[in-house]
Design a protein around this motif. Structure first.
Motif, PDB file in Angstrom:
ATOM      1  N   TYR A   1      -1.167  11.358  -1.364  1.00 50.09           N
ATOM      2  CA  TYR A   1      -2.328  10.391  -0.401  1.00 50.09           C
ATOM      3  C   TYR A   1      -1.463   9.578   0.641  1.00 50.09           C
ATOM      4  CZ  TYR A   1      -5.940  11.684  -4.318  1.00 50.09           C
ATOM      5  OH  TYR A   1      -6.757  12.631  -4.987  1.00 50.09           O
ATOM      6  N   ARG A   2      -0.200  10.272   0.845  1.00 48.10           N
ATOM      7  CA  ARG A   2       0.366   9.408   1.898  1.00 48.10           C
ATOM      8  C   ARG A   2       1.523  10.759   2.137  1.00 48.10           C
ATOM      9  NH1 ARG A   2       4.863   5.702  -1.914  1.00 48.10           N
ATOM     10  NH2 ARG A   2       6.445   7.180  -2.688  1.00 48.10           N
TER      11      ARG A   2
ATOM     12  N   LEU B   1      -0.557   4.904   8.973  1.00 51.20           N
ATOM     13  CA  LEU B   1      -0.073   3.369   8.109  1.00 51.20           C
ATOM     14  C   LEU B   1      -0.326   1.275   8.617  1.00 51.20           C
ATOM     15  CD1 LEU B   1       0.423   2.143   4.961  1.00 51.20           C
ATOM     16  CD2 LEU B   1       2.205   1.397   5.681  1.00 51.20           C
TER      17      LEU B   1
ATOM     18  N   ASP C   1       2.678  10.294  -4.255  1.00 50.66           N
ATOM     19  CA  ASP C   1       3.115  11.051  -2.538  1.00 50.66           C
ATOM     20  C   ASP C   1       0.895  12.003  -2.305  1.00 50.66           C
ATOM     21  OD1 ASP C   1       5.643  10.067  -3.262  1.00 50.66           O
ATOM     22  OD2 ASP C   1       6.041  12.211  -4.714  1.00 50.66           O
TER      23      ASP C   1
ATOM     24  N   THR D   1       0.368   4.096  -3.332  1.00 53.91           N
ATOM     25  CA  THR D   1      -0.096   5.592  -3.050  1.00 53.91           C
ATOM     26  C   THR D   1       1.174   6.247  -3.592  1.00 53.91           C
ATOM     27  OG1 THR D   1      -0.706   4.075  -0.992  1.00 53.91           O
ATOM     28  CG2 THR D   1      -0.579   6.572  -0.859  1.00 53.91           C
TER      29      THR D   1
ATOM     30  N   ARG E   1       3.704   6.951   9.539  1.00 52.80           N
ATOM     31  CA  ARG E   1       3.736   7.001   8.067  1.00 52.80           C
ATOM     32  C   ARG E   1       2.208   7.013   8.073  1.00 52.80           C
ATOM     33  NH1 ARG E   1       6.435   2.097   5.094  1.00 52.80           N
ATOM     34  NH2 ARG E   1       5.685   0.853   6.851  1.00 52.80           N
ATOM     35  N   THR E   2       1.906   7.760   7.112  1.00 51.77           N
ATOM     36  CA  THR E   2       0.216   7.985   7.112  1.00 51.77           C
ATOM     37  C   THR E   2      -0.453   7.545   5.215  1.00 51.77           C
ATOM     38  OG1 THR E   2      -0.434  10.618   6.584  1.00 51.77           O
ATOM     39  CG2 THR E   2       0.543   9.906   9.210  1.00 51.77           C
ATOM     40  N   VAL E   3      -1.524   7.281   5.314  1.00 49.19           N
ATOM     41  CA  VAL E   3      -2.451   7.448   4.376  1.00 49.19           C
ATOM     42  C   VAL E   3      -3.507   8.108   4.083  1.00 49.19           C
ATOM     43  CG1 VAL E   3      -0.942   5.409   3.368  1.00 49.19           C
ATOM     44  CG2 VAL E   3      -3.243   4.920   4.474  1.00 49.19           C
TER      45      VAL E   3
ATOM     46  N   LYS F   1      -7.374  -0.962   0.147  1.00 48.19           N
ATOM     47  CA  LYS F   1      -6.566   0.124  -0.077  1.00 48.19           C
ATOM     48  C   LYS F   1      -5.666  -0.839  -1.263  1.00 48.19           C
ATOM     49  CE  LYS F   1      -5.318   3.448   0.681  1.00 48.19           C
ATOM     50  NZ  LYS F   1      -5.219   5.146   0.492  1.00 48.19           N
TER      51      LYS F   1
ATOM     52  N   ILE G   1       0.776  -1.240  -0.175  1.00 50.50           N
ATOM     53  CA  ILE G   1      -0.149   0.042   0.111  1.00 50.50           C
ATOM     54  C   ILE G   1       1.022   1.107   0.292  1.00 50.50           C
ATOM     55  CG2 ILE G   1      -2.045   1.402   1.336  1.00 50.50           C
ATOM     56  CD1 ILE G   1      -3.173  -1.632   2.090  1.00 50.50           C
ATOM     57  N   TRP G   2       1.784   1.251   0.854  1.00 50.46           N
ATOM     58  CA  TRP G   2       2.929   2.324   0.939  1.00 50.46           C
ATOM     59  C   TRP G   2       3.795   3.064  -0.436  1.00 50.46           C
ATOM     60  CZ3 TRP G   2       3.532   6.641   4.006  1.00 50.46           C
ATOM     61  CH2 TRP G   2       4.321   7.300   3.709  1.00 50.46           C
TER      62      TRP G   2
ATOM     63  N   LEU H   1      -6.706  11.554   6.727  1.00 47.13           N
ATOM     64  CA  LEU H   1      -5.042  10.779   7.001  1.00 47.13           C
ATOM     65  C   LEU H   1      -5.391   9.499   8.102  1.00 47.13           C
ATOM     66  CD1 LEU H   1      -2.720  13.363   6.775  1.00 47.13           C
ATOM     67  CD2 LEU H   1      -3.463  11.991   4.809  1.00 47.13           C
TER      68      LEU H   1
END
Length: 201
Positions: A144-145, A176, A142, A140, A160-162, A187, A136-137, A173
């Motif tokens: 949206y993360r 993660l 930039d 995704t 880290r956030t998504v 996701k 997912i990271w 947000l």
């Protein structure tokens, strides 16, 4: 900021050329860039590529060294961590991989090779929760993360956030690592959502 120290698969499937170049520096948005040793963020990451990309990278610059079908890039990502490319025979087929190995550790290349072979010779295709989060990271965009900043509680800053869609509430947000199983499934691409779970590689 959470620092990674394990060998980990960060993308499920065979990366295309654009995906490969994005995966090379998926930590490019990290806060305090240049303010600390980022080697642990990259060290141990790996993903699969195809033969064309393997050959392209081999011919891009003279390698730092080449040991049979394994070669290291001359340019280092950070500290003593650099790209090491593998061509490995797995289940009677040759497959190709990009990895980040710490060449200050004399065991890193062999440890990486063993981990990839062990992970990719599993009889059933599966993904651990950690692999799902890394995928997912990695995929995704930039926009949206991000990394939790000053508005987050101190213990969460740097994690880290998504971005998620919350229906009537709109987008928000979320860390993660705290995504629920349903949020993880939402996701992931459709073809990966129903893979069985596996123990961490």
């Amino acid at each position: 900021m959470k620092i990674e120290n394990t060998i980990r698969k960060i993308f499920e499937g065979v990366a295309t050329r654009p995906q490969m170049f994005r995966l090379f520096d998926r930590h490019g948005q990290r806060p305090d860039k240049g303010g600390f040793d980022a080697s642990p963020l990259y060290r141990g990451e790996w993903f699969e590529i195809d033969e064309t990309l393997y050959d392209y990278m081999l011919n891009l610059l003279p390698p730092l060294w080449m040991r049979g079908p394994i070669f290291a890039m001359r340019e280092f990502m950070t500290g003593s961590v650099t790209s090491v490319f593998f061509a490995l025979q797995i289940d009677e087929a040759v497959r190709y991989f990009h990895t980040y190995c710490d060449l200050a550790d004399s065991t890193s290349v062999e440890s990486m090779r063993a981990a990839i072979v062990s992970r990719e010779t599993r009889p059933v295709r599966a993904m651990s929760r950690e692999e799902r989060l890394e995928h997912i990271w990695s995929t995704t965009t930039d926009g949206y993360r991000a990394y939790a900043g000053d508005r987050w509680p101190k213990p969460m800053q740097g994690q880290r956030t998504v971005m998620l869609y919350g229906g009537k509430e709109g987008t928000f947000l979320k860390l993660l690592d705290t995504l629920t199983d349903d949020e993880v499934a939402a996701k992931l691409p459709v073809h990966l959502r129903h893979l069985p779970s596996a123990l961490a590689a």
